[in-house]
Design a protein around this motif. Structure first.
Motif, mmCIF file in Angstrom:
data_model
loop_
_atom_site.group_PDB
_atom_site.id
_atom_site.type_symbol
_atom_site.label_atom_id
_atom_site.label_comp_id
_atom_site.label_asym_id
_atom_site.label_seq_id
_atom_site.Cartn_x
_atom_site.Cartn_y
_atom_site.Cartn_z
ATOM 1 N N THR A 86 70.830 -3.931 -32.537
ATOM 2 C CA THR A 86 72.174 -3.771 -31.998
ATOM 3 C C THR A 86 72.140 -2.629 -30.996
ATOM 4 O O THR A 86 71.739 -1.512 -31.343
ATOM 5 C CB THR A 86 73.182 -3.462 -33.119
ATOM 6 O OG1 THR A 86 73.090 -4.497 -34.113
ATOM 7 C CG2 THR A 86 74.595 -3.412 -32.582
ATOM 8 N N ASP A 87 72.542 -2.908 -29.738
ATOM 9 C CA ASP A 87 72.483 -1.883 -28.698
ATOM 10 C C ASP A 87 73.659 -0.907 -28.803
ATOM 11 O O ASP A 87 74.489 -1.006 -29.701
ATOM 12 C CB ASP A 87 72.381 -2.512 -27.302
ATOM 13 C CG ASP A 87 73.625 -3.272 -26.897
ATOM 14 O OD1 ASP A 87 74.646 -3.206 -27.603
ATOM 15 O OD2 ASP A 87 73.572 -3.938 -25.850
ATOM 16 N N ASP A 88 73.715 0.034 -27.868
ATOM 17 C CA ASP A 88 74.752 1.077 -27.904
ATOM 18 C C ASP A 88 76.159 0.518 -27.782
ATOM 19 O O ASP A 88 77.115 1.106 -28.293
ATOM 20 C CB ASP A 88 74.514 2.094 -26.787
ATOM 21 C CG ASP A 88 73.236 2.878 -27.007
ATOM 22 O OD1 ASP A 88 72.830 3.032 -28.177
ATOM 23 O OD2 ASP A 88 72.640 3.330 -26.016
ATOM 24 N N ALA A 89 76.316 -0.606 -27.103
ATOM 25 C CA ALA A 89 77.637 -1.207 -26.930
ATOM 26 C C ALA A 89 78.041 -2.058 -28.132
ATOM 27 O O ALA A 89 79.130 -2.615 -28.152
ATOM 28 C CB ALA A 89 77.652 -2.059 -25.658
ATOM 29 N N GLY A 90 77.157 -2.174 -29.116
ATOM 30 C CA GLY A 90 77.449 -2.967 -30.302
ATOM 31 C C GLY A 90 77.068 -4.433 -30.172
ATOM 32 O O GLY A 90 77.365 -5.235 -31.053
ATOM 33 N N ALA A 91 76.389 -4.785 -29.081
ATOM 34 C CA ALA A 91 75.964 -6.170 -28.878
ATOM 35 C C ALA A 91 74.628 -6.418 -29.578
ATOM 36 O O ALA A 91 73.744 -5.567 -29.576
ATOM 37 C CB ALA A 91 75.821 -6.465 -27.386
ATOM 38 N N ARG A 92 74.493 -7.585 -30.148
ATOM 39 C CA ARG A 92 73.259 -7.963 -30.825
ATOM 40 C C ARG A 92 72.288 -8.541 -29.797
ATOM 41 O O ARG A 92 72.654 -9.406 -29.007
ATOM 42 C CB ARG A 92 73.553 -8.998 -31.899
ATOM 43 C CG ARG A 92 72.328 -9.481 -32.622
ATOM 44 C CD ARG A 92 72.686 -10.474 -33.680
ATOM 45 N NE ARG A 92 71.534 -11.230 -34.101
ATOM 46 C CZ ARG A 92 71.320 -11.625 -35.337
ATOM 47 N NH1 ARG A 92 72.193 -11.344 -36.269
ATOM 48 N NH2 ARG A 92 70.251 -12.309 -35.637
ATOM 49 N N VAL A 93 71.038 -8.077 -29.835
ATOM 50 C CA VAL A 93 69.981 -8.573 -28.956
ATOM 51 C C VAL A 93 68.910 -9.190 -29.847
ATOM 52 O O VAL A 93 68.338 -8.515 -30.702
ATOM 53 C CB VAL A 93 69.390 -7.444 -28.088
ATOM 54 C CG1 VAL A 93 68.277 -7.973 -27.205
ATOM 55 C CG2 VAL A 93 70.471 -6.772 -27.267
ATOM 56 N N ASP A 94 68.653 -10.478 -29.663
ATOM 57 C CA ASP A 94 67.657 -11.200 -30.455
ATOM 58 C C ASP A 94 66.323 -11.218 -29.732
ATOM 59 O O ASP A 94 66.269 -11.361 -28.513
ATOM 60 C CB ASP A 94 68.111 -12.635 -30.705
ATOM 61 C CG ASP A 94 69.333 -12.715 -31.599
ATOM 62 O OD1 ASP A 94 69.487 -11.829 -32.458
ATOM 63 O OD2 ASP A 94 70.125 -13.653 -31.434
ATOM 64 N N GLY A 109 70.242 -12.337 -21.948
ATOM 65 C CA GLY A 109 69.580 -11.750 -20.789
ATOM 66 C C GLY A 109 68.409 -12.581 -20.320
ATOM 67 O O GLY A 109 68.129 -12.657 -19.141
ATOM 68 N N GLY A 110 67.705 -13.195 -21.240
ATOM 69 C CA GLY A 110 66.587 -14.058 -20.882
ATOM 70 C C GLY A 110 65.386 -13.337 -20.300
ATOM 71 O O GLY A 110 64.584 -13.944 -19.605
#
Length: 124
Positions: A86-94, A109-110
């Motif tokens: 989970t990044d600083d903005a609270g978004a999940r990155v898989d 983002g791809g």
């Protein structure tokens, strides 16, 4: 009839016991994230890099974004159905890993990454 029921119960317990022990001893985070330990370079020309390494409480990922001055952030990697942070903005990155190509894909983002340095000492 009671003897047959008792025999079936023991047989079922003997068949199920290895699966129960495996489930209790398995560490899916280490098994899934461990092979990713090392340094990764973006296939795009933006110069973005990743560093995945073991930490005391699991695994961490450092995202290095060169834009004039080198900026980096470190996050805790987790495994729940897939590897993510989970990044600083609270978004999940898989993170999705392809072993045959030794490539890593970050979504959203791809962005794709190839390994530049592999750490052989990722086992604790």
């Amino acid at each position: 009839m009671k003897k047959l029921l008792k025999t079936l119960t023991v047989a079922l317990a003997l068949v199920a016991a290895p699966f129960v022990v495996w489930q209790l001893c398995d560490d899916p985070e280490r098994r899934k994230i461990g092979p990713l330990v090392g340094e990764w370079r973006a296939t795009a020309t933006d110069g973005m890099r990743l560093r995945i390494f073991p930490a005391e409480e699991g695994y961490r990922i450092t995202v290095l974004r060169p834009d004039g001055s080198l900026r980096c952030r470190t996050y805790r990697l987790r495994y729940e159905f897939c590897i993510h942070y989970t990044d600083d903005a609270g978004a999940r990155v898989d993170l999705f890993y392809t072993p045959s190509a030794d490539a890593l894909l970050l979504m959203p983002g791809g962005k794709t990454f190839t390994r530049i340095i592999e750490s052989r000492n990722h086992e604790r």
